[in-house]
Design a protein around this motif. Sequence first.
Motif, mmCIF file in Angstrom:
data_model
loop_
_atom_site.group_PDB
_atom_site.id
_atom_site.type_symbol
_atom_site.label_atom_id
_atom_site.label_comp_id
_atom_site.label_asym_id
_atom_site.label_seq_id
_atom_site.Cartn_x
_atom_site.Cartn_y
_atom_site.Cartn_z
ATOM 1 N N ALA A 107 32.094 43.789 30.599
ATOM 2 C CA ALA A 107 31.702 42.885 31.684
ATOM 3 C C ALA A 107 32.546 41.613 31.668
ATOM 4 C CB ALA A 107 30.218 42.543 31.580
ATOM 5 N N LEU A 108 32.779 41.051 30.479
ATOM 6 C CA LEU A 108 33.617 39.850 30.376
ATOM 7 C C LEU A 108 35.049 40.142 30.820
ATOM 8 C CD1 LEU A 108 32.500 38.125 27.058
ATOM 9 C CD2 LEU A 108 31.891 37.545 29.404
ATOM 10 N N ARG A 109 35.557 41.301 30.451
ATOM 11 C CA ARG A 109 36.907 41.691 30.870
ATOM 12 C C ARG A 109 36.984 41.770 32.400
ATOM 13 N NH1 ARG A 109 37.011 46.049 28.211
ATOM 14 N NH2 ARG A 109 37.605 45.071 26.267
ATOM 15 N N ARG A 110 35.955 42.347 33.019
ATOM 16 C CA ARG A 110 35.919 42.461 34.485
ATOM 17 C C ARG A 110 35.847 41.079 35.140
ATOM 18 N NH1 ARG A 110 37.983 44.049 38.718
ATOM 19 N NH2 ARG A 110 36.625 44.324 40.507
ATOM 20 N N LYS A 111 35.051 40.156 34.567
ATOM 21 C CA LYS A 111 34.970 38.794 35.107
ATOM 22 C C LYS A 111 36.341 38.123 35.034
ATOM 23 C CE LYS A 111 31.856 36.605 36.351
ATOM 24 N NZ LYS A 111 31.450 36.410 37.756
ATOM 25 N N ALA A 112 37.048 38.316 33.939
ATOM 26 C CA ALA A 112 38.387 37.720 33.784
ATOM 27 C C ALA A 112 39.351 38.307 34.816
ATOM 28 C CB ALA A 112 38.906 37.951 32.371
ATOM 29 N N GLU A 113 39.249 39.604 35.061
ATOM 30 C CA GLU A 113 40.105 40.238 36.084
ATOM 31 C C GLU A 113 39.831 39.656 37.467
ATOM 32 O OE1 GLU A 113 39.211 44.400 35.854
ATOM 33 O OE2 GLU A 113 40.206 44.646 33.907
ATOM 34 N N LEU A 114 38.561 39.463 37.801
ATOM 35 C CA LEU A 114 38.198 38.908 39.106
ATOM 36 C C LEU A 114 38.725 37.485 39.260
ATOM 37 C CD1 LEU A 114 34.545 40.246 39.429
ATOM 38 C CD2 LEU A 114 36.548 41.001 40.713
ATOM 39 N N GLU A 115 38.674 36.713 38.180
ATOM 40 C CA GLU A 115 39.201 35.347 38.255
ATOM 41 C C GLU A 115 40.715 35.365 38.412
ATOM 42 O OE1 GLU A 115 39.229 31.089 35.886
ATOM 43 O OE2 GLU A 115 37.856 32.660 35.231
ATOM 44 N N TRP A 116 41.378 36.269 37.694
ATOM 45 C CA TRP A 116 42.824 36.367 37.789
ATOM 46 C C TRP A 116 43.228 36.778 39.219
ATOM 47 C CZ3 TRP A 116 46.240 40.393 38.810
ATOM 48 C CH2 TRP A 116 47.587 40.089 38.578
ATOM 49 N N GLN A 152 33.926 30.429 41.762
ATOM 50 C CA GLN A 152 33.302 31.645 41.255
ATOM 51 C C GLN A 152 32.343 31.279 40.129
ATOM 52 O OE1 GLN A 152 36.972 33.448 39.949
ATOM 53 N NE2 GLN A 152 36.818 35.047 41.514
ATOM 54 N N SER A 153 31.284 32.050 39.973
ATOM 55 C CA SER A 153 30.394 31.855 38.831
ATOM 56 C C SER A 153 31.156 32.180 37.562
ATOM 57 C CB SER A 153 29.171 32.762 38.950
ATOM 58 O OG SER A 153 28.424 32.429 40.087
#
Length: 199
Positions: free
Chosen positions: A187-196, A14-15
Amino acid sequence: MPFAPFVGVNHHDQSNLLGCRLISHENTETFMWLFEAWLSCMSDSPPLGIITDQDKAMQKAIENFFPTTRHRWCLWHIMKKVPEKLGAFKECEGIISSLLSAVYDSLGSTAFEKAWHDMITEYDLWDNDWLNGLYDERYHWVPCYLKDYFWARMLTTQRSESMNAFFDGFVNSKKNLKHFVKQYENALRRKAELEWQAS
């Protein structure tokens, strides 16, 4: 203000946003300031590799601040210019075909050099400034010169552009800086959720 993201790849392919800045100008001085700040945040550890478009101001700043970093140009941006730069030639289709073959089919530098020389000679392109400039900078963009480096399957600035598109879902140019900071956190919170979720 231009948004300058530093984007990498995580273990889920993932990016991954490594850092970013809003910058006031896209000139060498601004990029030098940006890279100096990056080095400070990264304990003076420059990136092993970096992919950008052919921006000369950025190239100068990279040479100054990341002298050990392997700098690669986005192949897509270069190839997108081919029809525009070579379209006026009567033998346009043959030139483009030869160029694409030299770039994508050459497994080593010797094969590329021969294919390039044959193309330039066959179509008498010795005085073409654009092609001469590309040839001089071949170590930045031709795949056979870059294959000895780890690029995490990245050949283009697509991940950076997709990160910009991701942030477009949270912010836009009509919002003020205070709104940007709040939405940036979202946006950073959403990126962390996607990685999790990919774990």
